[in-house]
Write an enzyme that holds these catalytic residues in place. Structure first.
Site, PDB file in Angstrom:
ATOM      1  CE  LYS A 223      -4.325  -1.958   1.503  1.00 30.78           C
ATOM      2  NZ  LYS A 223      -5.412  -2.050   2.504  1.00 30.78           N
ATOM      3  NE  ARG A 258      -7.744  -8.456   0.403  1.00 32.38           N
ATOM      4  CZ  ARG A 258      -7.275  -7.658  -0.569  1.00 32.38           C
ATOM      5  NH1 ARG A 258      -6.300  -6.794  -0.289  1.00 32.38           N
ATOM      6  NH2 ARG A 258      -7.772  -7.719  -1.787  1.00 32.38           N
TER       7      ARG A 258
HETATM    8  C1  LIG Z   1     -10.060  -5.533  -0.776  1.00 32.44           C
HETATM    9  N1  LIG Z   1      -9.113  -4.987   0.196  1.00 32.44           N
HETATM   10  C2  LIG Z   1      -8.056  -4.182  -0.062  1.00 32.44           C
HETATM   11  N2  LIG Z   1      -7.405  -3.862   1.074  1.00 32.44           N
HETATM   12  C3  LIG Z   1      -8.073  -4.494   2.094  1.00 32.44           C
HETATM   13  C4  LIG Z   1      -7.904  -4.546   3.500  1.00 32.44           C
HETATM   14  O1  LIG Z   1      -6.908  -3.883   4.106  1.00 32.44           O
HETATM   15  N3  LIG Z   1      -8.791  -5.272   4.219  1.00 32.44           N
HETATM   16  C5  LIG Z   1      -9.808  -5.937   3.631  1.00 32.44           C
HETATM   17  N4  LIG Z   1     -10.659  -6.646   4.436  1.00 32.44           N
HETATM   18  N5  LIG Z   1     -10.019  -5.932   2.286  1.00 32.44           N
HETATM   19  C6  LIG Z   1      -9.161  -5.213   1.542  1.00 32.44           C
END
Ligand SMILES: Cn1cnc2c(O)nc(N)nc21
Length: 285
Positions: A223, A258
């Site tokens: 990010k 994630r």
């Molecule tokens: C789809 N998506 C992109 N970034 C995310 C994040 O930090 N958390 C979750 N639950 N979905 C995300």
């Protein structure tokens, strides 16, 4: 007994942090293969991530990065449903669908998805009822504003307090709609209406969310904030920063991470688990 999520029959044990591999089904801008190529590419990528050690996969057909434009329902279905069908058949790991549309939730679970990842925390019309009817775990994520404009001027008086209050309210609303607490996961939503400073405060104080009593998901992979902190302008150059951030999130209580880079994150967690296993010195010795 150690906590676990029952993802449509596929169990996800939360005795240790688990890795959610990201599978974006977006048009393959390089080949003119159109939808078919992007479905094949997404399935191949998902299989690769499972081979690298992903404990579950998150399949998304609509980019929600800052400034992204919405994808029509039919288009989103055309992208994600074939990928979910094939990956559910070809792997044994739980499949999560990254969507906030109730119709996509229903079709995805029918196609084999065992979890819903909703960046809108079931606030879209019909989403609560759909999630309650489907009976699979749901990730409730905090976002300030909408993806198209959320990064314009994010402002909080108390980012941790406000995100905590939001998640508390969404948990309550979900339970009142009939969603069992054992099916609820929270997520502070790194990068969704937050400056880098806000993201740092949320990560530093991540343990603040543990009193909500449900598993927490953290997603910082590649990010912008990681890029700002490391001076890496290209997302592909943000591996080390992403691994560091996810290790910290795991140490501060996140049970689901994630990530794009599964193998590297698996290795980092293995080193931490080994160190964590060393018995503490007996202080009264
Ligand atoms: C789809 N998506 C992109 N970034 C995310 C994040 O930090 N958390 C979750 N639950 N979905 C995300």
């Amino acid at each position: 007994l150690s906590p676990q999520l029952d993802c449509g029959g596929r169990k996800l044990r939360l005795d240790r942090p688990r890795i959610m591999g990201i599978v974006n089904v977006t048009p393959d801008s390089f080949s003119d293969g159109g939808e078919h190529a992007s479905v094949d590419a997404a399935v191949a990528h998902g299989l690769q991530l499972v081979a690298e050690g992903a404990d579950l996969l998150d399949i998304g057909g609509e980019s929600t990065r800052p400034g992204s434009t919405p994808v029509p329902l039919e288009e989103e279905l055309r992208r994600v449903i074939p990928v979910i069908e094939r990956l559910a058949r070809e792997t044994g790991v739980p499949i999560s669908v990254d969507t906030f549309k109730p119709e996509v939730m229903r079709a995805a679970v029918a196609a084999g998805a065992g979890m819903i990842n909703d960046i809108h925390a079931l606030r879209q019309p019909g989403a609560l009822d759909a999630a309650a009817a489907l009976g699979v775990p749901v990730v409730l994520m905090h976002m300030q504003g909408e993806p198209g404009s959320m990064q314009d001027t994010p402002h909080y008086d108390d980012v941790v307090g406000q995100v905590h209050r939001f998640l508390t309210e969404r948990l309550l609303v979900a339970e009142m709609a009939g969603i069992a607490r054992r099916n609820l996961v929270i997520d502070p939503g790194f990068g969704f209406g937050k400056t880098t400073e806000h993201n740092l405060i949320l990560l530093a104080r991540l343990e603040r969310f543990l009193d909500l009593g449900v598993p927490m998901l953290a997603g910082l992979s590649r990010k912008r904030s990681i890029g700002e902190l490391t001076g890496r302008d290209r997302p592909g150059d943000r591996l080390a920063g992403s691994v560091a951030a996810h290790l910290i999130a795991a140490q501060r209580g996140a049970k689901l991470l994630r990530v794009h880079d599964v193998a590297a994150t698996v290795d980092a967690l293995k080193v931490w688990a080994a160190v964590d296993a060393v018995p503490a010195l007996r202080v009264d010795a």
